[in-house]
Design a protein around this motif. Structure first.
Motif, short mmCIF file in Angstrom:
data_model
loop_
_atom_site.label_atom_id
_atom_site.label_comp_id
_atom_site.label_asym_id
_atom_site.label_seq_id
_atom_site.Cartn_x
_atom_site.Cartn_y
_atom_site.Cartn_z
N ARG A 69 40.71 37.36 30.85
CA ARG A 69 40.95 36.41 31.93
C ARG A 69 42.41 35.94 31.92
NH1 ARG A 69 37.16 34.91 35.01
NH2 ARG A 69 35.17 35.89 34.56
N ASN A 70 42.90 35.60 33.10
CA ASN A 70 44.30 35.17 33.23
C ASN A 70 44.62 33.97 32.33
OD1 ASN A 70 44.91 37.19 35.03
ND2 ASN A 70 44.37 35.95 36.82
N GLU A 71 43.66 33.07 32.18
CA GLU A 71 43.86 31.88 31.35
C GLU A 71 44.18 32.28 29.90
OE1 GLU A 71 40.22 29.70 31.40
OE2 GLU A 71 41.01 28.13 30.08
N LYS A 82 49.93 42.13 31.84
CA LYS A 82 48.55 42.45 32.22
C LYS A 82 48.44 43.93 32.58
CE LYS A 82 44.84 40.78 35.13
NZ LYS A 82 44.26 39.58 35.70
N GLU A 120 40.55 38.78 38.68
CA GLU A 120 39.77 38.38 37.50
C GLU A 120 38.50 39.23 37.43
OE1 GLU A 120 40.53 36.18 35.21
OE2 GLU A 120 41.49 34.40 36.07
N THR A 122 34.40 39.89 37.01
CA THR A 122 33.15 39.22 37.38
C THR A 122 32.09 39.67 36.38
OG1 THR A 122 33.78 39.58 39.68
CG2 THR A 122 31.50 38.89 39.29
N GLU A 123 31.59 38.73 35.56
CA GLU A 123 30.56 39.08 34.56
C GLU A 123 29.33 39.63 35.25
OE1 GLU A 123 30.90 39.04 31.30
OE2 GLU A 123 32.96 38.38 31.64
#
Ligand SMILES: Nc1ncnc2c1ncn2[C@@H]1O[C@H](COP(=O)(O)OP(=O)(O)OP(=O)(O)O)[C@@H](O)[C@H]1O
Ligand SMILES: [Mg+2]
Length: 225
Positions: A69-71, A82, A120, A122-123
């Motif tokens: 994730r970006n965070e 990335k 991002e 997606t789970e």
């Protein structure tokens, strides 16, 4: 009638090379590796359609959903990088590949997808359940730990792995176009391709010789070699 150049195979002929019955009772995992922009996702979808038409339902399981994730990337100071091997959750990818191989067919296996619109994952974006064949597609399927820690285990979990290649100029043109469509200025897009995507492509190219089959697009089909 598909337009195919004399030395290229239609996707249907490629799909026939997938030994659909070779893993009775469990899934057959075919990897599609190659540099960014080579057309792996497109080929995976085309193969899935051909297999479905031949009565062999297949799922496409992209490596993209394992982007961190970006965070997390921001906290590590890695957001600008990335796309490099260590900006993915390689351990999670390996664990889920193992589950795909081991889970009985019919039992749901959740698989993350990457949403380019929000940049991002997606789970559980995809559930693999009844498909006996899974087309696993992504950049780093054939790397060793010496090249990028954490990636060696992938190859042993794939029954076979193909490599899709494309000339550098074509990769550049496609990736610049994609970055512009994603909101970058043309200048930023060129910098991103030069400093990041093409560097990743060079690392991936080292793994080309490990593939069971090497392909490149030719007309509406694909050429072997
Ligand atoms: N055989 C082909 N002929 C012409 N254009 C193609 C072909 N395959 C893919 N493309 C185009 O090239 C671009 C990149 O394709 P695709 O997204 O499938 O690549 P990719 O290898 O999955 O890239 P990434 O590693 O970045 O996910 C897309 O715009 C797609 O439409
Ligand atoms: Mg792709």
């Amino acid at each position: 009638m598909a337009r195919v150049t004399s030395d290229s195979l239609p996707v249907r002929a490629l799909a026939r090379r997938i030994p659909v019955g070779r893993a009775p009772g469990r899934r057959f995992l075919l990897g599609l590796a190659g540099p960014p922009g080579a057309g792996k996702s497109t080929l995976a979808q085309r193969l899935r359609d051909e297999l479905a038409a031949a009565g062999h339902p297949a799922a496409v399981a992209p490596m993209d959903g394992y982007h961190l994730r970006n965070e997390i990337l921001r906290a590590r100071g890695a957001l600008e990088r990335k796309g490099e091997p260590d900006t993915f959750d390689a351990a999670g990818f390996v664990a889920d590949l193992r589950t795909l191989r081991q889970a009985p067919i019919g039992e749901p296996v959740p698989w993350p997808l990457f949403d380019r619109a929000v940049d991002e994952p997606t789970e559980g974006g995809l559930i693999v359940r009844d498909e006996q064949i899974v087309l696993v597609e992504g950049n780093y399927l054939l790397l060793t730990d010496a090249e990028a820690p954490g990636w060696s285990a992938v190859r042993g979990l794939l029954d076979a792995c193909w490599y899709l290649d494309a000339p550098r100029e074509i990769l550049t043109e496609r990736l610049v176009r994609r970055h512009i469509a994603g909101g970058r200025t043309p200048d930023d897009a060129e910098v991103k391709v030069r400093d990041s995507d093409l560097r990743n492509a060079e690392l991936i190219a080292v793994s080309r010789g490990r593939a069971d089959l090497t392909l490149s697009a030719a007309g509406d089909g694909y050429r072997i070699g």
